[in-house]
Design an enzyme around this catalytic site. Structure first.
Site, PDB file in Angstrom:
ATOM      1  CG  ASP A 174      -8.874   2.446  -0.506  1.00 18.91           C
ATOM      2  OD1 ASP A 174      -7.994   1.925   0.255  1.00 18.91           O
ATOM      3  OD2 ASP A 174      -8.977   3.523  -0.741  1.00 18.91           O
ATOM      4  CG  HIS A 175      -3.828  -1.709  -0.257  1.00 22.55           C
ATOM      5  ND1 HIS A 175      -3.437  -0.572  -0.865  1.00 22.55           N
ATOM      6  CD2 HIS A 175      -3.265  -1.862   1.016  1.00 22.55           C
ATOM      7  CE1 HIS A 175      -2.614  -0.187  -0.326  1.00 22.55           C
ATOM      8  NE2 HIS A 175      -2.426  -0.731   0.919  1.00 22.55           N
ATOM      9  CG  HIS A 237      -4.919   4.183   0.986  1.00 20.28           C
ATOM     10  ND1 HIS A 237      -5.618   3.020   0.048  1.00 20.28           N
ATOM     11  CD2 HIS A 237      -3.828   4.260   0.513  1.00 20.28           C
ATOM     12  CE1 HIS A 237      -4.797   2.694  -0.646  1.00 20.28           C
ATOM     13  NE2 HIS A 237      -3.697   3.236  -0.405  1.00 20.28           N
TER      14      HIS A 237
HETATM   15  C1  BG6 Z   1      -0.178   2.819  -1.589  1.00 17.84           C
HETATM   16  C2  BG6 Z   1       0.615   3.949  -1.945  1.00 17.84           C
HETATM   17  O1  BG6 Z   1      -1.547   3.155  -1.948  1.00 17.84           O
HETATM   18  O2  BG6 Z   1       0.008   2.554  -0.176  1.00 17.84           O
HETATM   19  C3  BG6 Z   1       1.938   3.986  -1.487  1.00 17.84           C
HETATM   20  O3  BG6 Z   1       0.442   4.432  -3.343  1.00 17.84           O
HETATM   21  C4  BG6 Z   1       2.157   3.438   0.059  1.00 17.84           C
HETATM   22  O4  BG6 Z   1       2.761   5.320  -1.540  1.00 17.84           O
HETATM   23  C5  BG6 Z   1       1.062   2.182   0.139  1.00 17.84           C
HETATM   24  O5  BG6 Z   1       3.454   3.219   0.368  1.00 17.84           O
HETATM   25  C6  BG6 Z   1       1.015   1.834   1.648  1.00 17.84           C
HETATM   26  O6  BG6 Z   1       0.254   0.694   1.661  1.00 17.84           O
HETATM   27  P1  BG6 Z   1       0.399  -0.157   2.964  1.00 17.84           P
HETATM   28  O7  BG6 Z   1      -0.443  -1.298   2.929  1.00 17.84           O
HETATM   29  O8  BG6 Z   1       2.005  -0.890   3.079  1.00 17.84           O
HETATM   30  O9  BG6 Z   1       0.232   0.444   4.105  1.00 17.84           O
END
Ligand code: BG6
Ligand code: NDP
Length: 486
Positions: A174-175, A237
């Protein structure tokens, strides 16, 4: 930075959007930082019949804009020396013996299998890797989110992956957990004594977690139609961020100590009844509008979107945590595409002073707040009121920058970079355990079920706005307002 152990990484879906935008650039950055040994190898796998040279040409052209100023031809050459390409259909068991040959007999070294494909393939890839004897005790698998589309399908995938990998080998990514300010929030909460006494219902009025994007579905209409904002962002997230804010202090930073505490939060979330879904959730879909003064089409007109689609591109919920620490404190979560700003932040609104001796008017009645911002900039600010210099006792809001970016001038790691390094090192703390993921699905399922059973369409919002009006009403019913409206 400490050197990484020698590793082989197989990047299934190596030609895809995620690999090109995030994963290959993250690995490049680590080559640049000097942590990747010359013997470590990155093997991108996908169906496109490309030679190694053609893949590297494609990768360089595609990754370059995402690397920005970090790109330089010499480092790219050093990075490319470690990269090869393996054309294969992951569904074909016959492709795995040749994949094994390409990897060679290095069963003693760390082997990371990164599943950057549709989750529909995760079971098949695991079975085929297992069948070909490519999984050793030092192998790890990184699986992307969302894992499945509901509790049952996530269980099926987890069971199938779990037949071939032990839980300690499974890295559910989960980044958002890899973002620097989220790490900093952990440091702030558990590295200082100051906040702990305040971090509870007696002093916190409400918590707001916003992840707003200006982007639309960016050509991923097909994927998004079957997913929607709740599965794509909130189930993973936003709930992980809520856990980081709400969890009890873990007994150590060991993976299971941290994950046990996050699990307790997820299990304490008050379940939604169908009536709650009506009053405590808002789903929206963007219509034509303008983002950053550029006109954009409605979601319904995006390629790959079904006519009359009821997929939500915005969701807001009022979550409640049934524990002694948080009873009665609303946690408002919202996320959406094509919103007014690119903004990801956690706002902790503290209560007003019990007796305002200076009179509310002097400082607008504004409470203390802590804002942890992940996007567009990374910062952590504590808002207080202080006396304005001069004769009068006039109070004004000021903020303390708790981010100390000026004190630490090291390069900040991208979330994927940090998490890929952790996976290579075998550090599970920032990855999601199976029971956490299932608890998150369990909590969101009644919302999905009620929405599916309900004939109503998502409320529309103009692209470039803050979402449907009902999102503001969700807070105003409690006498509160989103941070930007306050
Ligand atoms: C991803 C989603 O997990 O996170 C995308 O699948 C989204 O739809 C993205 O755009 C957003 O990540 P960040 O780090 O750019 O906010
Ligand atoms: P893409 O559709 O862009 O890429 C899919 C990749 O899988 C391509 O490399 C494709 O290559 C390959 N592929 C498809 N079918 C096969 C097959 N039968 N055999 C071998 N390879 C195959 O998807 P994304 O990169 O966007 O997403 C990948 C995963 O990451 C998904 O699970 C997604 O939910 C998740 N994710 C994506 C994010 C993003 O920002 N893109 C963010 C967070 C999660 P080819 O066609 O050449 O075979």
């Amino acid at each position: 930075m400490k050197a990484l152990p020698d590793f082989d990484m197989v990047l299934f879906g190596g030609t895809g959007d995620l690999a090109m935008r995030k994963l290959l650039p993250a690995l490049y950055q680590q080559v640049k930082a000097g942590t990747v040994s010359p013997g470590s190898r990155i093997l991108a796998a996908a169906r496109k019949p490309l030679s190694r040279e053609a893949f590297l040409e494609l990768a360089e052209a595609t990754c370059k804009p995402f690397l920005g100023a970090a790109y330089d031809a010499d480092t790219w050459r050093a990075f490319a020396e470690r990269v090869s390409y393996f054309p294969m259909d992951v569904q074909n068991p016959g492709s795995y013996a040749p994949l094994g040959e390409a990897l060679g007999q290095h069963s003693d070294r760390v082997r990371v299998f990164y599943y950057s494909t549709s989750p529909d393939f995760f079971a098949t890839i695991s079975a085929n890797l297992g069948g070909a004897g490519l999984i050793s005790a030092r192998s790890r698998v990184v699986v992307e989110k969302p894992l499945g589309h509901d509790l049952d399908s996530s269980r099926e995938i987890n069971d199938a992956v779990g037949e071939h990998f032990a839980e300690r080998q499974i890295f559910r990514i989960d980044h958002y957990l890899g973002k620097e300010p989220v790490q900093n929030l952990l440091a702030l909460r558990f590295g200082n004594v100051l906040f702990e006494p305040l971090w509870r219902r007696e002093w916190v009025q409400d918590v707001q977690i916003t992840v707003a994007e200006q982007l639309g579905v960016e050509g991923r209409g097909d994927f998004y139609e079957g997913t929607g904002a709740l599965r794509d962002m909130l189930q993973n997230h936003l709930l992980q961020l809520l856990c980081i804010v709400a969890m009890e202090p873990p007994i150590s930073s060991d993976p299971d100590a941290v994950r046990d505490e996050k699990l307790k939060v997820l299990r304490s979330l008050k379940p939604f009844t169908p009536a709650d879904v009506v009053t405590k959730t808002v789903r929206g879909q963007y219509k034509t509008g303008a983002v950053g003064s550029k006109p954009v089409v409605a979601y319904a007109e995006e390629p790959g979107v079904a006519s009359g689609s009821r997929t939500e591109t915005f969701v807001a919920v009022k979550a409640e945590i049934d524990t002694w620490r948080w009873a009665g404190v609303p946690f408002f979560l919202r996320t959406g595409k094509r919103m007014a700003e690119k903004l990801a932040e956690i706002v902790i609104n503290f209560r007003q002073v019990p007796h305002p001796i200076f009179g509310e008017a002097t400082h607008g009645g504004r409470a203390n707040r802590l804002i942890i911002r992940m996007q567009p900039d990374e910062s952590m600010r504590l808002y207080l009121v202080a006396k304005q210099p001069g004769d009068a006792m006039a109070l004004h809001p000021v903020n303390l920058n708790l981010d100390f970016a000026e004190s630490f001038r090291d390069r900040r790691l991208e979330a994927y970079e940090r998490l890929l390094m952790d996976a290579i090192r075998g550090k599970l703390t920032l990855f999601v355990r199976r029971d956490e993921q299932e608890a998150a699905w369990h909590w969101v399922e009644p919302i999905l079920d009620s929405w599916a059973a309900n004939e109503d369409r998502p409320k529309t919002y103009t692209a470039g706005s803050w979402g449907p009006a009902a999102s503001s009403a969700l807070l105003s019913r409690d006498g509160l307002a989103w941070n930007e409206e306050d």
